[in-house]
Design a protein around this motif. Structure first.
Motif, PDB file in Angstrom:
ATOM      1  N   VAL A  80       4.586   5.374  -5.900  1.00 53.88           N
ATOM      2  CA  VAL A  80       3.153   5.431  -5.302  1.00 53.88           C
ATOM      3  C   VAL A  80       2.258   4.295  -5.942  1.00 53.88           C
ATOM      4  CG1 VAL A  80       1.200   6.743  -5.150  1.00 53.88           C
ATOM      5  CG2 VAL A  80       3.436   7.848  -4.684  1.00 53.88           C
ATOM      6  N   ILE A  81       2.501   4.419  -7.230  1.00 53.72           N
ATOM      7  CA  ILE A  81       1.736   3.292  -8.195  1.00 53.72           C
ATOM      8  C   ILE A  81       1.988   1.770  -7.694  1.00 53.72           C
ATOM      9  CG2 ILE A  81       1.286   2.003 -10.379  1.00 53.72           C
ATOM     10  CD1 ILE A  81       2.084   4.957 -11.669  1.00 53.72           C
ATOM     11  N   GLU A  82       3.080   1.442  -7.221  1.00 49.28           N
ATOM     12  CA  GLU A  82       3.482   0.074  -6.611  1.00 49.28           C
ATOM     13  C   GLU A  82       2.942   0.124  -5.320  1.00 49.28           C
ATOM     14  OE1 GLU A  82       7.629  -2.142  -6.867  1.00 49.28           O
ATOM     15  OE2 GLU A  82       7.817  -0.013  -6.129  1.00 49.28           O
ATOM     16  N   GLN A  83       2.740   1.037  -4.570  1.00 50.50           N
ATOM     17  CA  GLN A  83       2.273   0.933  -2.973  1.00 50.50           C
ATOM     18  C   GLN A  83       0.653   0.748  -3.095  1.00 50.50           C
ATOM     19  OE1 GLN A  83       3.694   0.354  -0.017  1.00 50.50           O
ATOM     20  NE2 GLN A  83       5.529  -0.104  -1.702  1.00 50.50           N
ATOM     21  N   GLU A  84       0.125   1.712  -3.818  1.00 51.98           N
ATOM     22  CA  GLU A  84      -1.579   2.074  -3.849  1.00 51.98           C
ATOM     23  C   GLU A  84      -1.881   1.958  -5.601  1.00 51.98           C
ATOM     24  OE1 GLU A  84      -3.556   1.851  -1.534  1.00 51.98           O
ATOM     25  OE2 GLU A  84      -2.314   1.816   0.152  1.00 51.98           O
ATOM     26  N   PRO A  85      -1.959   0.893  -6.413  1.00 55.74           N
ATOM     27  CA  PRO A  85      -2.185   1.016  -7.638  1.00 55.74           C
ATOM     28  C   PRO A  85      -3.622   1.532  -7.977  1.00 55.74           C
ATOM     29  CG  PRO A  85      -1.967  -1.273  -7.115  1.00 55.74           C
ATOM     30  CD  PRO A  85      -1.529  -0.377  -5.936  1.00 55.74           C
ATOM     31  N   GLU A  86      -4.535   1.122  -7.308  1.00 51.93           N
ATOM     32  CA  GLU A  86      -5.744   1.340  -7.483  1.00 51.93           C
ATOM     33  C   GLU A  86      -6.075   2.828  -7.017  1.00 51.93           C
ATOM     34  OE1 GLU A  86      -7.783  -0.586  -9.348  1.00 51.93           O
ATOM     35  OE2 GLU A  86      -6.221  -2.215  -9.215  1.00 51.93           O
ATOM     36  N   VAL A  87      -5.534   3.100  -6.009  1.00 50.40           N
ATOM     37  CA  VAL A  87      -5.986   4.497  -5.434  1.00 50.40           C
ATOM     38  C   VAL A  87      -5.331   5.686  -6.587  1.00 50.40           C
ATOM     39  CG1 VAL A  87      -5.400   6.208  -3.553  1.00 50.40           C
ATOM     40  CG2 VAL A  87      -6.024   4.006  -2.984  1.00 50.40           C
ATOM     41  N   THR A  88      -4.124   5.175  -6.955  1.00 54.96           N
ATOM     42  CA  THR A  88      -3.517   6.181  -7.829  1.00 54.96           C
ATOM     43  C   THR A  88      -4.238   6.092  -9.073  1.00 54.96           C
ATOM     44  OG1 THR A  88      -1.349   5.378  -6.781  1.00 54.96           O
ATOM     45  CG2 THR A  88      -1.182   6.557  -8.917  1.00 54.96           C
ATOM     46  N   ALA A  89      -4.418   5.057  -9.781  1.00 55.68           N
ATOM     47  CA  ALA A  89      -5.171   4.801 -10.881  1.00 55.68           C
ATOM     48  C   ALA A  89      -6.676   6.110 -10.867  1.00 55.68           C
ATOM     49  CB  ALA A  89      -5.758   3.829 -11.288  1.00 55.68           C
TER      50      ALA A  89
END
Length: 98
Positions: A80-89
């Protein structure tokens, strides 16, 4: 009965310090490389990545050097971090504030 490991890379006979690499060891090493490349792509140190996404830095270090394989839930989280790093953070940050 103990299962014999599948050897992915034979030891170099000319190097007395070299050891064979099992298929399991190779999988851990490749996963570690993937995590390290993700972290580098995001221009984050291990400590920064750990803090930003809530993964203990000691665990992150072990994953990156291929000593341990992240459990399935952590591998999913890393995807998930790989796909959406900003959203995940942001989602992680909000979960900590709640």
């Amino acid at each position: 009965m103990k299962k014999e490991p599948i050897i992915a890379i034979e030891a170099d006979a000319s190097d007395p310090e070299d050891r064979p690499v099992s298929a399991d060891g190779l999988e851990k090493a490749l996963q570690g490389r993937r995590i390290r490349r993700l972290r580098q792509r995001l221009s984050l140190s291990q400590s920064e990545f750990a803090e930003r996404y809530g993964i203990p830095v000691a665990n992150l270090r072990q994953y990156e050097i291929g000593r341990t394989m992240p459990p399935p839930a952590v591998r999913a989280y890393l995807a998930v971090i790989e796909q959406e790093p900003e959203v995940t953070a942001e989602a992680y940050r909000k979960s900590q504030a709640a």
